[in-house]
Write an enzyme that holds these catalytic residues in place. Sequence first.
Site, PDB file in Angstrom:
ATOM      1  N   GLU A   1       5.692   6.864  -9.178  1.00 57.12           N
ATOM      2  CA  GLU A   1       4.292   6.492  -8.932  1.00 57.12           C
ATOM      3  C   GLU A   1       3.693   7.336  -7.805  1.00 57.12           C
ATOM      4  OE1 GLU A   1       3.320   2.303  -8.639  1.00 57.12           O
ATOM      5  OE2 GLU A   1       5.164   1.756  -9.644  1.00 57.12           O
TER       6      GLU A   1
ATOM      7  N   SER B   1       2.114   4.609 -15.330  1.00 56.85           N
ATOM      8  CA  SER B   1       0.935   5.218 -15.950  1.00 56.85           C
ATOM      9  C   SER B   1      -0.237   5.142 -14.978  1.00 56.85           C
ATOM     10  CB  SER B   1       0.532   4.459 -17.222  1.00 56.85           C
ATOM     11  OG  SER B   1       1.614   4.315 -18.115  1.00 56.85           O
TER      12      SER B   1
ATOM     13  N   GLY C   1       0.783  -1.237   0.000  1.00 53.72           N
ATOM     14  CA  GLY C   1       0.000   0.000   0.000  1.00 53.72           C
ATOM     15  C   GLY C   1       0.811   1.282   0.000  1.00 53.72           C
ATOM     16  N   SER C   2       1.957   1.285  -0.666  1.00 51.36           N
ATOM     17  CA  SER C   2       2.727   2.536  -0.666  1.00 51.36           C
ATOM     18  C   SER C   2       2.058   3.607  -1.534  1.00 51.36           C
ATOM     19  CB  SER C   2       4.176   2.292  -1.088  1.00 51.36           C
ATOM     20  OG  SER C   2       4.269   1.998  -2.458  1.00 51.36           O
ATOM     21  N   ASN C   3       1.414   3.198  -2.628  1.00 53.16           N
ATOM     22  CA  ASN C   3       0.658   4.189  -3.412  1.00 53.16           C
ATOM     23  C   ASN C   3      -0.549   4.702  -2.625  1.00 53.16           C
ATOM     24  OD1 ASN C   3       1.685   4.725  -6.240  1.00 53.16           O
ATOM     25  ND2 ASN C   3       1.934   2.506  -6.079  1.00 53.16           N
TER      26      ASN C   3
ATOM     27  N   LEU D   1     -11.069  -7.639 -12.609  1.00 49.68           N
ATOM     28  CA  LEU D   1     -12.451  -7.216 -12.359  1.00 49.68           C
ATOM     29  C   LEU D   1     -13.315  -7.526 -13.578  1.00 49.68           C
ATOM     30  CD1 LEU D   1     -11.513  -3.832 -10.695  1.00 49.68           C
ATOM     31  CD2 LEU D   1     -12.443  -5.845  -9.539  1.00 49.68           C
TER      32      LEU D   1
ATOM     33  N   ASN E   1      -6.449   3.236 -12.131  1.00 49.75           N
ATOM     34  CA  ASN E   1      -5.453   2.225 -11.776  1.00 49.75           C
ATOM     35  C   ASN E   1      -4.069   2.798 -12.042  1.00 49.75           C
ATOM     36  OD1 ASN E   1      -4.391  -0.409 -11.084  1.00 49.75           O
ATOM     37  ND2 ASN E   1      -4.016  -0.725 -13.267  1.00 49.75           N
TER      38      ASN E   1
ATOM     39  N   ASP F   1      -5.216  -3.198 -17.904  1.00 50.14           N
ATOM     40  CA  ASP F   1      -4.136  -2.232 -18.193  1.00 50.14           C
ATOM     41  C   ASP F   1      -4.339  -1.532 -19.546  1.00 50.14           C
ATOM     42  OD1 ASP F   1      -2.934  -3.043 -15.797  1.00 50.14           O
ATOM     43  OD2 ASP F   1      -1.683  -4.542 -16.772  1.00 50.14           O
TER      44      ASP F   1
ATOM     45  N   MET G   1      -4.746  -6.839  -6.660  1.00 51.13           N
ATOM     46  CA  MET G   1      -4.347  -7.941  -7.540  1.00 51.13           C
ATOM     47  C   MET G   1      -5.513  -8.864  -7.905  1.00 51.13           C
ATOM     48  SD  MET G   1      -1.291  -7.064  -7.980  1.00 51.13           S
ATOM     49  CE  MET G   1      -0.501  -8.441  -8.770  1.00 51.13           C
ATOM     50  N   ARG G   2      -6.653  -8.295  -8.241  1.00 46.59           N
ATOM     51  CA  ARG G   2      -7.790  -9.084  -8.728  1.00 46.59           C
ATOM     52  C   ARG G   2      -8.215  -8.535 -10.077  1.00 46.59           C
ATOM     53  NH1 ARG G   2      -7.875 -13.583  -6.928  1.00 46.59           N
ATOM     54  NH2 ARG G   2     -10.047 -13.917  -7.461  1.00 46.59           N
TER      55      ARG G   2
ATOM     56  N   HIS H   1      -0.215   1.637 -13.048  1.00 52.54           N
ATOM     57  CA  HIS H   1       0.505   0.500 -13.622  1.00 52.54           C
ATOM     58  C   HIS H   1       1.976   0.876 -13.750  1.00 52.54           C
ATOM     59  CE1 HIS H   1       1.189  -3.131 -15.871  1.00 52.54           C
ATOM     60  NE2 HIS H   1       1.846  -2.425 -16.770  1.00 52.54           N
TER      61      HIS H   1
HETATM   62  C1  GRF Z   1       2.830  -0.670  -7.749  1.00 51.27           C
HETATM   63  O1  GRF Z   1       4.027  -0.808  -8.450  1.00 51.27           O
HETATM   64  C2  GRF Z   1       1.699  -0.425  -8.686  1.00 51.27           C
HETATM   65  O2  GRF Z   1       2.060   0.299  -9.810  1.00 51.27           O
HETATM   66  C3  GRF Z   1       1.298  -1.821  -9.079  1.00 51.27           C
HETATM   67  O3  GRF Z   1       1.460  -2.595  -7.914  1.00 51.27           O
HETATM   68  C4  GRF Z   1       2.410  -1.970  -7.072  1.00 51.27           C
HETATM   69  C5  GRF Z   1       1.734  -1.739  -5.767  1.00 51.27           C
HETATM   70  O4  GRF Z   1       2.615  -1.220  -4.799  1.00 51.27           O
HETATM   71  N1  GRF Z   1      -0.030  -1.837  -9.633  1.00 51.27           N
HETATM   72  P1  GRF Z   1       2.014  -0.569  -3.468  1.00 51.27           P
HETATM   73  O5  GRF Z   1       1.149  -1.643  -2.809  1.00 51.27           O
HETATM   74  O6  GRF Z   1       1.256   0.636  -3.849  1.00 51.27           O
HETATM   75  O7  GRF Z   1       3.228  -0.260  -2.628  1.00 51.27           O
END
Ligand code: GRF
Length: 219
Positions: free
Chosen positions: A177, A139, A14-16, A96, A110, A148, A93-94, A112
Amino acid sequence: MSRKRVAVLISGRGSNMAALIDAAKAADFPAEIALVVSNVPNAAGLAAAAKAGIATATIDHTAFGKDRAAFERALHDVLLQNRIDLVCLAGFMRLLTPWFVGQWPNRMLNIHPALLPAFKGLDTHARALAAGVKLHGASVHIVVPEMDSGPIIAQGAVPVREDDTEAALAARVLAVEHRLYPLALRLVAEGRVTVEGGRCRIAGQPEPDTALLVPPDGA
Ligand code: GRF
């Protein structure tokens, strides 16, 4: 204008998600992170969200067996209960179904880790290294049923270095990101993104004219 209520969907660290939570702390950010949902119990991002005072929910897809539709209905119910306006997938990671995607037309984003449409799918950094590209990146796009593949809202590029490892390249992209997703969410929440003919048009944004050359010329 009232702030859009955003749900962030995660499966892992969950860093994003954390970057979006941080950005939304600014008083002038047009969206609030109202909910974080994980399909993986005990995903690290859940604890980080709770620590930041954000409501969390876990919908464990394994509890639904092969019934993808039932999982998605449960997910959709939680989003409705929380009066969500926009959904951000962040390492969710599902895959949809078209039904679920259809519930959020132009309202689900999303991120990517590649410069789409190159390197859709998994292991993007290893594949970028193997392909020998000199530029790689990330992106943010609108989610459509095909993985994607939706209209691109924003992209960030990084140089690929001669001595790069997959981990080093992934870290360089991840830093981008964390800047890119808040920027893209801001544009969508402000209503400045319109989709025309499968492309995003961004209103009121200066158009950059700088090029990133790798290797740089005149070095
Ligand atoms: C990120 O690289 C994102 O682009 C991809 O999965 C990764 C998730 O990382 N879809 P985080 O869980 O946000 O750290």
